[in-house]
Design an enzyme around this catalytic site. Structure first.
Site, PDB file in Angstrom:
ATOM      1  CB  THR A  97       3.412   7.296   6.687  1.00  0.00           C
ATOM      2  OG1 THR A  97       2.544   6.167   6.535  1.00  0.00           O
ATOM      3  CG2 THR A  97       2.833   8.487   5.974  1.00  0.00           C
ATOM      4  N   PRO A 127       0.828  -1.211   0.000  1.00  0.00           N
ATOM      5  CG  PRO A 127      -0.651  -1.507   1.772  1.00  0.00           C
ATOM      6  CD  PRO A 127       0.571  -2.081   1.138  1.00  0.00           C
ATOM      7  CG  LEU A 128       0.775   4.521  -3.188  1.00  0.00           C
ATOM      8  CD1 LEU A 128      -0.060   5.533  -3.948  1.00  0.00           C
ATOM      9  CD2 LEU A 128       2.268   4.828  -3.341  1.00  0.00           C
ATOM     10  CB  CYS A 129      -0.627   4.744   3.542  1.00  0.00           C
ATOM     11  SG  CYS A 129      -1.115   3.137   4.141  1.00  0.00           S
ATOM     12  CB  THR A 130       3.131   0.588   3.701  1.00  0.00           C
ATOM     13  OG1 THR A 130       1.946   0.048   4.255  1.00  0.00           O
ATOM     14  CG2 THR A 130       4.333  -0.097   4.331  1.00  0.00           C
TER      15      THR A 130
END
Ligand SMILES: [Zn+2]
Lengths: 579, 436
Positions: B216, B210-213
């Site tokens: 951030t 996932p992009l958020c992983t």
């Protein structure tokens, strides 16, 4: 920051940049250590017949950079060779086949040294009295047909010197190869399937891990949504195990029903009053319950290593593997667990929490390695071991302890005309394969009959070369009949040795099936089809690479390929070890 | 058409067969598994020499060698790549001095020189550069392509070419692929047996991080590399340079970015080699596995053309061979069944279970990852209306507002949608079934 534990296969970043680039795609499989082993190997091919399968095997070893190869072959190139062997040129007819194939194989890779010898095998084997002529080579490939007495000599030498040998048949649409490994062939770096569960010790956490659980889950209820949704699942499971134990006499969930109840307990801890209607980390925890809450008992392969005589009774010259195995077995006895591998899977977590958790596992793994190392040093002193066992070796062993494997090489039995083949302990298994319509064992038996046939038929009056069945158009049917007779005798002897009977109609069915394989093999007249030789050369090369690098798991010990059904079968055969 | 190949060494075809002594035994003698109707001898030699066969992709070296030594005389090869130094550990027709030259051309020249009498016609380009007229000239196609997109393209093309009234339009497709010590070989009779699209679930794409992983909470060295690849490059360099994964300067830049990020988060393990592997999606490859898979494919081609033994692939028989060599040797040879709802060779729409509350945007994203779809730039419409168009820009703009709408606002439960993607020449039909 602490030094990370080395991987089982250390990553390569070394001297020769050019080599690294050229071999990039394979270094990702066997790393620098495997490559170095390849470069130290010297493979001898004892070639015969049309001689394609052996040359195709070498091609697949020269490309990845085997150190040296030698081709022993007294044949001269014929027109017929050109139609089946890619490593010969139209102008080579009449020249020595060993010389020409060697030259064209060498072209493939300037890092590899090729040699050839055009002496007949029997001369090559007997020319030196005190040093065996096979001594310079690390691995031996022999292609059929070969005079059985010579094959027996080679097999005996290889057995005595623990030198791996590959005996290969390839005729028409079929092939079989057998691998004679040393009586103990241990593998540390087996490259287990990456999806195999890592040992997380959830049922037996050590103090540092329990402390981390306490620290990170103490305020579970008061955490904000972001924190709560990022508690690593390993800690979630450990936290709820403590909760569970409070209402279950301090016991962990042990059977399927209890584990299902435990899953529910974890699920109740998940917050669902959010837009996603759940939390990923809790879902990961629930999904991991069934496979991670198991006591970490070693596999039968590991127990076999611990129970081996070589492991129990160390001597002053025990190989390092056994010294470490003994130390790890002591560790297991003391802790009822193998050394911790130290790696954890990726999981939903904040970076810092994950790294902290990872370090707790790594630290414990390092402590376990230190304990094993201490034992290794003591054992070495006790047994007057001279060579110092490298720390890296101990680390690699501990990291992969759950997946180590010991292959017990069994001697290959050559087929002598008119003599009964000894199946020994494998007779019963072989007989049950006979009656299994999906088994390919009858192809193996057809090739045993092929060997007997060749050994009792000479190509010319000089008796210098064996004659393959079906090499003359006029004798195809006659040869097939004769070879079928030999195959049936082999089958009957096998059934007798196993002390059993096969009733009708199974018995007749076996006879009909083996007759078909014999007929299809005789049809080729000892000739190779390039595709089957290329495919078999690929399989044998994979096996050589696995044996040379001592990585992955080699065939134990006979592999049959059926080019009609396009499938293989591995059979565990070979003679008993005589005491 | 006259084949000039056979007359290179001064004798007409079929006359000088000394070289083919071993092959001819198989062509001239019946076996226990050959058909009763099978005629030994000359007709088989003729079939081999007449067959115009096409080889494509990374297994090309092995395929050309094997076909030439199986008695094929008119071989075509198509490959868009030029020779890279990392090919030399397995693609045995190439030498250090050939680095940079087109693969198809070098390979063709080498095999023509080594195996006298064979004619090899190279085409340096993409398989997608050629149209039906080009593919129609061949009797059979063998491919060892390295991308699933290319496989699906050639598969859909060959299925689309079949005219039930003309048997010559059915071109058997033999496909091979490898990864490390593993590989597979399969035979497809377009429209008659299970096709590559039917078997798409055998190539499930790797789940994307996932992009958020990445943005951030990185935890793995790969996360740092993907961050450098997807986020840092876009932000810092995209305006000036297009990322070229073969450019060492670009990889070095990504490596250093990834390393700095890893240090920031105390993540160990980022290396240059790993950076290259992640960014270029490198699949380990070795000579021996390529040899096994290519030979398995060519063995089937030989059996199909000569009928010297039963091949894989006839309806009702095994058509797929999986090979695993890392733990002993294991093959699984089986029949993969044709699917009635295959978007390429079936005639029913494929059922796709969806959450009615999902937005069209998320649904489109999920199409890239669903094993049975794997469509990256889909355009969607129902019978009545356009849902979303990737292009032209005017239609894209017009349909863009739909992206934020829920599926339940756009289609009804059980409604059929048509999906097209620039990577494929066919339209996929899906029936959207709402999750209860
Ligand atoms: Zn299909």
């Amino acid at each position: 920051m602490e030094e990370p534990l080395t991987e089982t296969t250390p990553p390569i970043l070394q001297d020769d940049e050019k080599k690294r680039k050229k071999y990039d795609r394979q270094l990702r499989l066997w790393a620098a250590s495997g490559q170095q082993a390849l470069e130290e190997a010297h493979v001898l091919l004892i070639n015969s017949g049309p001689g394609v399968v052996g040359v195709e095997t070498l091609k697949n070893l020269v490309l990845p950079g085997i150190g040296q190869f030698t081709i022993l072959d007294s044949a001269e190139v014929t027109e017929a060779d050109l139609g089946v062997n890619f490593f010969l040129e139209p102008d080579d007819v009449g020249k020595f086949r060993a010389e020409r194939t060697c030259a064209l194989l060498e072209e493939l890779n300037p890092d590899v040294q090729g040699h050839y010898n055009t002496e007949p095998v029997e001369y090559f084997l007997t020319q030196s009295s005190d040093t065996h002529s096979l001594r310079p080579f690390t691995h031996i490939l022999v292609t059929a047909p070969i005079v059985p007495e010579l094959l027996a000599d080679i097999l005996t030498h290889c057995r005595a010197t623990s030198k791996p040998l590959f005996y290969i048949h390839c005729v028409g649409f079929y092939s079989v190869f057998s691998v004679q490994l040393p009586s103990a062939f241990p593998i540390v770096d087996t490259h287990p399937d990456p999806t195999a569960t890592t040992d997380l010790r959830l049922l037996t956490p050590w103090p540092a891990l329990s402390a981390l659980v306490e620290e990170k889950t103490r305020d579970l209820d008061s955490m904000n949504a972001h924190e709560h949704g990022h508690v690593p699942y390993v800690l979630i499971i450990l936290h709820f195990l403590e909760v569970w134990k409070q209402t279950h006499d301090g016991q962990v969930p042990s059977n399927y029903r209890e584990k299902s109840d435990f899953k529910e307990l974890v699920r109740k801890g998940m917050r669902i009053n959010n837009p996603e209607g759940g939390e990923e980390n809790f879902e990961e925890a629930i999904a991991a319950v069934l496979k991670s809450l198991n006591p970490s008992t070693p596999s039968s392969a590991v127990k076999e290593v611990f129970d081996a005589e070589e492991c129990k009774n160390l001597t002053h010259d025990s190989p390092h593997f056994w010294v470490i195995a003994h130390a790890v077995s002591d560790f297991y006895k003391a802790h009822n667990a193998l050394p911790l591998p130290g790696s954890i899977p990726d999981m939903k977590a904040q970076s810092a929490d994950y790294i902290q958790l990872q370090n707790v596992y790594k630290t414990k793994a390092r402590e376990d390695v230190a304990e094993v190392t201490l034992t290794v040093r003591e054992l070495a002193k006790q047994h007057g071991h001279l060579a110092q066992v490298d720390e890296k070796e101990i680390e690699a062993f501990c990291k992969n302890a759950a997946h180590i494997k010991l292959v017990r090489g069994r001697p290959i039995n050559p087929a002598f005309p008119g003599q009964k083949l000894k199946w020994g302990q494998r007779a019963k298994a072989a007989v049950s394969a006979l009656t299994n319509p999906d088994s390919l064992i009858l192809i193996h038996i057809a090739f045993l009959a092929f060997d007997e046939f060749c050994a009792s038929h000479d190509a010319d009056a000089l008796a210098s070369a064996p004659r393959a069945p079906g090499s003359q158009d006029s004798e195809v049917e006659f040869d097939a009949e004769k070879m079928t007779g030999i195959a049936n005798t082999i089958i009957d002897n096998l059934i007798n040795e196993a002390g059993t009977r096969i009733e009708e109609p199974d018995y007749s069915d076996i006879g009909a099936r083996v007759a078909n394989y014999v007929q299809d093999i005789v049809r080729a007249g000892g000739g190779e089809l390039h595709n089957i030789a290329a495919l078999t050369g690929g399989m044998v090369a994979q096996e050589v690479i696995k044996v040379v690098t001592k990585q992955y798991v080699p065939v134990d010990n006979t592999c049959v390929f059926d080019g009609v059904g396009s499938r293989t079968e591995v059979l565990r055969l070979g003679a008993d070890v005589s005491v | 058409m006259d084949m000039d190949g056979a007359s290179v060494n001064g004798s007409p075809a079929g006359m000088d067969r000394k070289r083919w002594t071993y092959l001819d035994r198989i062509l001239n003698r019946p076996g226990p598994f050959t058909d009763e109707e099978w005629v030994p001898g000359e007709p088989n030699i003729e079939s081999l020499e007449r067959m115009k066969i096409l080889g494509a992709g990374g297994l090309g070296c092995e395929i050309l060698k094997n076909l030439a030594l199986s008695g094929f005389k008119d071989i075509h090869v198509i490959d868009m790549d030029t020779i890279d130094v990392s090919n030399l550990n397995r693609q045995f027709l190439f030498r250090q001095a050939d680095v940079g030259r087109p693969k198809a051309e070098v390979a063709a020249q080498f095999v023509e020189k080594r195996v006298r009498g064979v004619k090899i016609t190279p085409f340096c380009g993409k398989i997608q550069d050629k149209d039906e007229d080009y593919y129609m000239q061949f009797g059979m196609v063998i491919c060892g392509l390295d991308s699933i997109e290319a496989r699906r393209w050639i598969n859909a093309t060959l299925v689309g070419m079949v005219d039930n009234d003309d048997a010559d339009t059915l071109k058997p497709l033999i496909d091979g692929g490898t990864e490390g010590f593993k590989g597979q070989a399969r035979v497809i009779l377009p429209t008659m047996t299970s096709c590559i699209e039917c078997q798409l679930d055998m190539h499930a794409p790797r789940a994307a991080v996932p992009l958020c992983t990445l943005a951030t909470i990185p935890r793995q060295p790969q996360h740092c590399i993907e961050w450098a690849h997807i986020i840092a490059w876009e932000e810092e360099r995209k305006g000036n340079d297009t990322l070229d994964t073969d450019d060492p300067e670009h990889i070095t830049w990504l490596y250093q970015k990834a390393l700095a990020r890893a240090n920031e988060f105390n993540i160990p393990g980022v290396t240059y080699s790993m950076t290259q592997g992640v960014v270029k999606n490198i699949i380990p490859a070795i000579a021996s596995t390529n040899a096994i898979v290519a030979a398995a494919c060519c063995n089937e081609a030989f059996k199909i053309v000569t009928s010297t033994n039963p091949p894989l692939g006839f309806p009702g028989t095994n058509n797929y061979m999986m090979y695993t060599g890392d733990d002993s040797v294991y093959t699984y040879t089986f029949e993969h069944s044709k699917k009635d709802d295959c978007p390429v060779c079936g005639n029913l729409a494929k059922n796709l279970e969806v959450d009615p509350n999902t937005t069209l945007e998320d649904f489109i994203a999920s199409l890239a990852e669903k094993p049975e779809a794997q469509l990256k730039k889909p355009t969607l419409r129902t019978e009545e209306k356009s849902l979303y168009y990737q292009s032209p820009p005017s239609l894209e703009e017009q349909t863009r507002p739909n992206l934020k709408k829920k599926l339940s606002e756009l289609v009804s439960d059980g409604e059929q949608i048509a999906v097209s993607d620039p990577a494929f020449q066919i339209t996929f039909k899906f029936k959207l079934v709402f999750k209860k």
